[in-house]
Design a protein around this motif. Structure first.
Motif, short mmCIF file in Angstrom:
data_model
loop_
_atom_site.label_atom_id
_atom_site.label_comp_id
_atom_site.label_asym_id
_atom_site.label_seq_id
_atom_site.Cartn_x
_atom_site.Cartn_y
_atom_site.Cartn_z
N ARG A 195 -26.79 153.35 54.38
CA ARG A 195 -27.64 152.58 55.28
C ARG A 195 -28.39 153.46 56.27
O ARG A 195 -29.43 153.06 56.81
CB ARG A 195 -26.77 151.56 56.03
N LYS A 196 -27.89 154.66 56.51
CA LYS A 196 -28.53 155.54 57.49
C LYS A 196 -29.80 156.20 56.95
O LYS A 196 -30.57 156.80 57.70
CB LYS A 196 -27.55 156.62 57.96
N GLY A 197 -30.02 156.13 55.64
CA GLY A 197 -31.33 156.46 55.09
C GLY A 197 -31.62 157.91 54.80
O GLY A 197 -32.79 158.29 54.70
N LEU A 198 -30.59 158.73 54.62
CA LEU A 198 -30.86 160.14 54.32
C LEU A 198 -31.64 160.31 53.03
O LEU A 198 -32.55 161.15 52.94
CB LEU A 198 -29.54 160.93 54.25
N ALA A 199 -31.32 159.54 52.00
CA ALA A 199 -32.03 159.67 50.72
C ALA A 199 -33.52 159.40 50.89
O ALA A 199 -34.37 160.12 50.35
CB ALA A 199 -31.42 158.71 49.69
N LEU A 200 -33.86 158.37 51.65
CA LEU A 200 -35.27 158.06 51.91
C LEU A 200 -35.93 159.20 52.69
O LEU A 200 -37.07 159.59 52.39
CB LEU A 200 -35.37 156.75 52.69
N LEU A 201 -35.23 159.73 53.68
CA LEU A 201 -35.80 160.82 54.48
C LEU A 201 -36.09 162.03 53.61
O LEU A 201 -37.12 162.70 53.77
CB LEU A 201 -34.84 161.17 55.61
N LEU A 202 -35.20 162.34 52.68
CA LEU A 202 -35.43 163.49 51.80
C LEU A 202 -36.64 163.27 50.90
O LEU A 202 -37.40 164.21 50.63
CB LEU A 202 -34.17 163.75 50.97
N ASN A 308 -40.17 153.05 52.15
CA ASN A 308 -41.49 153.57 51.78
C ASN A 308 -41.58 155.04 52.18
O ASN A 308 -41.92 155.36 53.32
CB ASN A 308 -42.58 152.76 52.47
N PRO A 309 -41.30 155.97 51.26
CA PRO A 309 -41.32 157.39 51.62
C PRO A 309 -42.70 157.88 52.04
O PRO A 309 -42.80 158.79 52.87
CB PRO A 309 -40.84 158.09 50.34
N VAL A 310 -43.75 157.29 51.50
CA VAL A 310 -45.11 157.70 51.89
C VAL A 310 -45.35 157.34 53.36
O VAL A 310 -45.88 158.14 54.14
CB VAL A 310 -46.16 157.03 50.99
N ALA A 315 -45.26 158.99 59.24
CA ALA A 315 -44.64 158.87 60.56
C ALA A 315 -44.02 160.20 61.00
O ALA A 315 -44.08 160.56 62.18
CB ALA A 315 -43.58 157.77 60.54
N LEU A 316 -43.44 160.94 60.05
CA LEU A 316 -42.89 162.25 60.38
C LEU A 316 -43.99 163.20 60.85
O LEU A 316 -43.80 163.96 61.80
CB LEU A 316 -42.18 162.84 59.17
#
Length: 356
Positions: A195-202, A308-310, A315-316
């Motif tokens: 739920r913390k979203g590390l996979a999405l962040l990567l 949405n990784p894009v 945002a990053l």
């Protein structure tokens, strides 16, 4: 004013954050001259006083968290009645229930501090809808950590609540003076919790690398993220540095040195790491879900769409751009002042404890 703060410290994953909130709530009230008692439980029962705060620990009777939480809640009733407190600040729902049931005998006002999001569907499935319905009708103050949670309370339970956000000790965090020499993103949290979203962040980092080839991703927190990192794109894996757990002082330095702190999680009721990052002058990047977006302003961070990784990559880039601006540190620190325990949260609680 005589105040009792109650929390059974039942679930290990809950205790980590709740203990800090309980201790800081009590400390900040004691500093302002109030007589504060913490009612909790543990393996070693007893009474102690530190920095003007009295802690009464009941013996934990059950290892099972649910049975412990239930037994603790009704066992505090004699203490509440005998203590003649002006206010009881209950941090868990069963504490709040028995605090309310004993209100006439104890003469106290009940403040229920909801640390989650009171979704009716969720608590109905969990068999707790009756308990939440009672609290929504009976407690004197129903506090929520965010405006998002307050909206859910109003929509699902027909109850108006009061905002009781998390706090930060500004005197424990220094404003950022010098960032890392290369763009650096910090993720602070449970690294192996999906739920913390590390996979999405990567996934998003793999996209940002194309524009910022020297970018770094710091991972700071409990849990083993190796499986998630192994499944990430090659470009993202090369940016990762897993930091040791360290001390609270280490964490403050990490916030200060990072260019942006990212919390790509969903369903969060607040986001303490975000406030800590802002207190250090470091902008934040969050998903447009639940409470965290309400902590973002154009001068202090950026918001991405969930899953949405894009969007997160964009945002990053915004967050890194903010982190590179010298004026950003002051904007972030100024925003965080409203959450200072001593000058922001404690005065708010005083008003809630005494309001008609």
């Amino acid at each position: 004013m005589r105040v009792a703060i109650t929390h059974p410290y039942s679930w290990p994953e809950v205790r980590r954050g709740a203990e800090r909130i309980v201790v800081e709530t009590a400390r900040s009230l004691a500093v302002r001259g109030h007589e504060v008692t913490i009612l909790t439980a543990g393996s070693k029962p007893g009474r102690s006083t530190t920095d003007g705060v009295t802690t009464i620990r009941l013996r934990r009777l059950f290892e099972n968290p649910v049975r412990h939480e239930r037994s603790f809640a009704w066992r505090i009733v004699p203490y509440l009645v005998k203590g003649r407190y002006d206010a009881v600040h209950a941090m868990m729902r069963r504490d709040a229930y028995w605090s309310t049931r004993s209100r006439r005998l104890g003469g106290h006002r009940v403040v229920f501090d909801e640390m989650g999001i009171p979704y009716r569907d969720y608590w109905t499935q969990a068999g707790e809808a009756g308990l939440f319905g009672y609290l929504a009708k009976q407690v004197d103050v129903y506090g929520c950590m965010s405006h998002f949670a307050l909206d859910v309370l109003r929509k699902d339970w027909g109850r108006e609540g009061d905002l009781i956000p998390g706090g930060v000790r500004l005197d424990q965090f220094d404003i950022a003076k010098e960032r890392e020499p290369v763009p650096t993103v910090l993720l602070s949290g449970a690294l192996d919790e999906p739920r913390k979203g590390l996979a999405l962040l990567l996934e998003a980092m793999a996209l940002v690398v194309a524009d910022v080839p020297n970018i770094k991703l710091w991972l700071s927190g409990p849990g083993d993220p190796s499986a998630i990192i192994a499944a990430a794109p090659d470009a993202a894996r090369k940016t990762v540095e897993v930091l040791p757990l360290g001390t609270p002082e280490d964490q403050g330095l990490r916030y200060q040195r990072a260019w942006a702190t990212c919390l790509p999680s969903k369903h969060d009721s607040f986001g303490m790491v975000l406030i800590e990052s802002l207190a250090c002058g470091t902008p934040i990047v969050v998903l447009n879900d639940a409470a965290p977006p309400q902590l973002v302003t154009p001068k202090t961070g950026a918001i991405a769409e969930p899953d949405n990784p894009v969007s997160l990559a964009a945002a990053l880039r915004q967050g890194l751009d903010l982190g590179a601006r010298p004026e950003t540190a002051r904007h972030c620190r100024d925003y965080a002042t409203q959450f200072d325990w001593d000058t922001g949260i404690a005065p708010l609680l005083e008003r809630l404890y005494t309001a008609p």
